[in-house]
Design an enzyme around this catalytic site. Sequence first.
Site, PDB file in Angstrom:
ATOM      1  N   GLU A 102      -4.583  13.840   9.451  1.00  0.00           N
ATOM      2  CA  GLU A 102      -4.662  13.462  10.227  1.00  0.00           C
ATOM      3  C   GLU A 102      -2.765  13.102  10.841  1.00  0.00           C
ATOM      4  OE1 GLU A 102      -5.572   9.217  11.384  1.00  0.00           O
ATOM      5  OE2 GLU A 102      -7.373  10.539  10.973  1.00  0.00           O
ATOM      6  N   HIS A 107      -1.601  12.500   0.847  1.00  0.00           N
ATOM      7  CA  HIS A 107      -2.026  11.644   0.433  1.00  0.00           C
ATOM      8  C   HIS A 107      -3.788  12.147  -0.296  1.00  0.00           C
ATOM      9  CE1 HIS A 107      -2.963  12.477   4.835  1.00  0.00           C
ATOM     10  NE2 HIS A 107      -4.560  11.740   4.696  1.00  0.00           N
ATOM     11  N   HIS A 109      -7.507  11.691  -0.836  1.00  0.00           N
ATOM     12  CA  HIS A 109      -8.073  10.511  -0.754  1.00  0.00           C
ATOM     13  C   HIS A 109      -9.124  10.210  -1.770  1.00  0.00           C
ATOM     14  CE1 HIS A 109      -8.203  10.642   3.372  1.00  0.00           C
ATOM     15  NE2 HIS A 109      -7.722  12.091   3.366  1.00  0.00           N
TER      16      HIS A 109
END
Length: 124
Positions: A102, A107, A109
Amino acid sequence: MAYDDTNIFARILRGEIPNDTVAENDHALAFRDIAPKAPSHVLVIPKGAYVAFDDFAANASEAEIAGFMRLCAQVCAMEGVSLDRGQGFRAITNAGRDGVQEVPHFHLHILGGAVMGPMIGARD
Ligand code: 5GP
């Protein structure tokens, strides 16, 4: 894919949008996901401009990679999910269309605090 510096995580890094910071070092920032999918859901991002995991892995400096990875370990310990302090976690990174990414700033998680269940859901 060119890096788009208007993405939400670039704006967080510039201080334009607030975040719930968990930990930080010279090369990376860790903050809570705005829509947590687990009792503990932290995002770790490099401070440099990298679109996705493969971009970061190929192009980041050794200092950036080390800083990022060490911050991940620090987050696992701080959240109480590391294997020596807790019951484990899942680390996920989504990349591009097929990875259903998205936000186009790399990144990781880090999800924990409960059993995470199957690795991936149904594809439709
Ligand atoms: P992706 O699908 O790109 O791997 O995950 C993006 C994540 O960023 C999602 O889990 C979403 O909840 C989170 N997110 C999107 N916008 C914001 C924001 O403004 N602040 C924070 N803390 N997380 C965000």
